[in-house]
Design a protein around this motif. Structure first.
Motif, PDB file in Angstrom:
ATOM      1  N   GLY A 287      -5.022   4.249 -10.906  1.00 57.00           N
ATOM      2  CA  GLY A 287      -3.730   4.379 -10.576  1.00 57.00           C
ATOM      3  C   GLY A 287      -3.679   5.761  -9.748  1.00 57.00           C
ATOM      4  O   GLY A 287      -2.755   6.017  -8.993  1.00 57.00           O
ATOM      5  N   ILE A 288      -4.262   6.737  -9.709  1.00 61.19           N
ATOM      6  CA  ILE A 288      -4.340   7.834  -9.168  1.00 61.19           C
ATOM      7  C   ILE A 288      -4.635   7.686  -7.715  1.00 61.19           C
ATOM      8  O   ILE A 288      -3.892   8.329  -6.836  1.00 61.19           O
ATOM      9  CB  ILE A 288      -5.141   9.175  -9.537  1.00 61.19           C
ATOM     10  N   ALA A 289      -5.516   6.932  -7.464  1.00 65.98           N
ATOM     11  CA  ALA A 289      -6.012   6.671  -5.838  1.00 65.98           C
ATOM     12  C   ALA A 289      -4.928   5.625  -5.397  1.00 65.98           C
ATOM     13  O   ALA A 289      -4.497   5.978  -4.126  1.00 65.98           O
ATOM     14  CB  ALA A 289      -7.231   5.729  -6.051  1.00 65.98           C
ATOM     15  N   ILE A 290      -4.138   4.863  -6.277  1.00 66.50           N
ATOM     16  CA  ILE A 290      -2.898   4.179  -5.644  1.00 66.50           C
ATOM     17  C   ILE A 290      -1.707   5.166  -5.219  1.00 66.50           C
ATOM     18  O   ILE A 290      -0.941   4.998  -4.202  1.00 66.50           O
ATOM     19  CB  ILE A 290      -2.313   3.233  -6.635  1.00 66.50           C
TER      20      ILE A 290
ATOM     21  N   VAL B 180      -2.223   8.365  -4.501  1.00 65.34           N
ATOM     22  CA  VAL B 180      -2.562   9.073  -3.480  1.00 65.34           C
ATOM     23  C   VAL B 180      -2.403   8.488  -2.007  1.00 65.34           C
ATOM     24  O   VAL B 180      -1.709   9.057  -1.100  1.00 65.34           O
ATOM     25  CB  VAL B 180      -3.781   9.660  -3.681  1.00 65.34           C
ATOM     26  N   PHE B 181      -2.767   6.965  -2.277  1.00 64.30           N
ATOM     27  CA  PHE B 181      -2.601   6.470  -1.032  1.00 64.30           C
ATOM     28  C   PHE B 181      -0.971   6.128  -0.579  1.00 64.30           C
ATOM     29  O   PHE B 181      -0.654   6.126   0.609  1.00 64.30           O
ATOM     30  CB  PHE B 181      -3.266   4.900  -1.063  1.00 64.30           C
ATOM     31  N   ASN B 182      -0.426   5.821  -1.757  1.00 62.19           N
ATOM     32  CA  ASN B 182       1.091   5.622  -1.220  1.00 62.19           C
ATOM     33  C   ASN B 182       1.758   7.006  -0.752  1.00 62.19           C
ATOM     34  O   ASN B 182       2.674   6.881   0.088  1.00 62.19           O
ATOM     35  CB  ASN B 182       1.836   5.105  -2.632  1.00 62.19           C
ATOM     36  N   TRP B 183       1.284   8.019  -1.327  1.00 65.16           N
ATOM     37  CA  TRP B 183       1.827   9.384  -0.807  1.00 65.16           C
ATOM     38  C   TRP B 183       1.416   9.570   0.745  1.00 65.16           C
ATOM     39  O   TRP B 183       2.238  10.106   1.651  1.00 65.16           O
ATOM     40  CB  TRP B 183       1.299  10.825  -1.544  1.00 65.16           C
ATOM     41  N   ALA B 184       0.028   9.137   1.021  1.00 67.12           N
ATOM     42  CA  ALA B 184      -0.276   9.435   2.377  1.00 67.12           C
ATOM     43  C   ALA B 184       0.652   8.239   3.240  1.00 67.12           C
ATOM     44  O   ALA B 184       0.920   8.821   4.549  1.00 67.12           O
ATOM     45  CB  ALA B 184      -1.968   9.090   2.596  1.00 67.12           C
ATOM     46  N   VAL B 185       0.826   7.347   3.093  1.00 68.87           N
ATOM     47  CA  VAL B 185       1.569   6.264   3.908  1.00 68.87           C
ATOM     48  C   VAL B 185       2.904   7.070   4.047  1.00 68.87           C
ATOM     49  O   VAL B 185       3.623   6.682   5.121  1.00 68.87           O
ATOM     50  CB  VAL B 185       1.539   4.942   3.235  1.00 68.87           C
ATOM     51  N   ASN B 186       3.641   7.244   2.836  1.00 70.36           N
ATOM     52  CA  ASN B 186       5.090   7.696   3.062  1.00 70.36           C
ATOM     53  C   ASN B 186       5.269   8.977   3.526  1.00 70.36           C
ATOM     54  O   ASN B 186       6.259   9.332   4.210  1.00 70.36           O
ATOM     55  CB  ASN B 186       5.479   7.827   1.707  1.00 70.36           C
ATOM     56  N   SER B 187       4.267   9.773   3.678  1.00 64.38           N
ATOM     57  CA  SER B 187       4.158  10.986   4.293  1.00 64.38           C
ATOM     58  C   SER B 187       3.668  11.147   5.891  1.00 64.38           C
ATOM     59  O   SER B 187       3.843  11.900   6.535  1.00 64.38           O
ATOM     60  CB  SER B 187       3.384  12.356   3.799  1.00 64.38           C
ATOM     61  N   GLY B 188       3.628   9.931   6.472  1.00 59.54           N
ATOM     62  CA  GLY B 188       3.370   9.490   7.841  1.00 59.54           C
ATOM     63  C   GLY B 188       1.888   9.922   8.199  1.00 59.54           C
ATOM     64  O   GLY B 188       1.752  10.253   9.719  1.00 59.54           O
ATOM     65  N   GLN B 189       0.878   9.785   7.291  1.00 56.98           N
ATOM     66  CA  GLN B 189      -0.429   9.883   7.730  1.00 56.98           C
ATOM     67  C   GLN B 189      -0.904   9.009   8.580  1.00 56.98           C
ATOM     68  O   GLN B 189      -1.931   9.130   9.520  1.00 56.98           O
ATOM     69  CB  GLN B 189      -1.308  10.235   6.629  1.00 56.98           C
TER      70      GLN B 189
END
Length: 72
Positions: free
Chosen positions: A16-19, A21-30
């Protein structure tokens, strides 16, 4: 068997934490521009580099040893 009662919830929490973090990275433009940095190295710089302070002769940077003293 009792270890599974601890390991399964811990594994679910970590996934759940990995998901998240991945969603945060995608939404922040990484992951917006994956090809730009790879292609930017191929283009020439617009401005020439400033002259370096290094000597033109590469052997000039090799430290010279003093010759051995002459026998007395």
């Amino acid at each position: 068997m009792t270890v599974l009662y601890i390991l399964v919830p811990v594994a679910i929490v970590l996934v759940g934490i990995a998901i998240l973090v991945f969603n945060w990275a995608v939404n922040s433009g990484q992951y917006d521009d994956l090809d730009g940095p790879a292609h930017s190295i191929l283009f020439d710089d617009e401005e020439p580099l400033p002259p370096s302070d290094e000597p033109a002769d590469p052997e000039a940077t090799i430290p010279r040893r003093n010759p051995p003293d002459e026998p007395r």
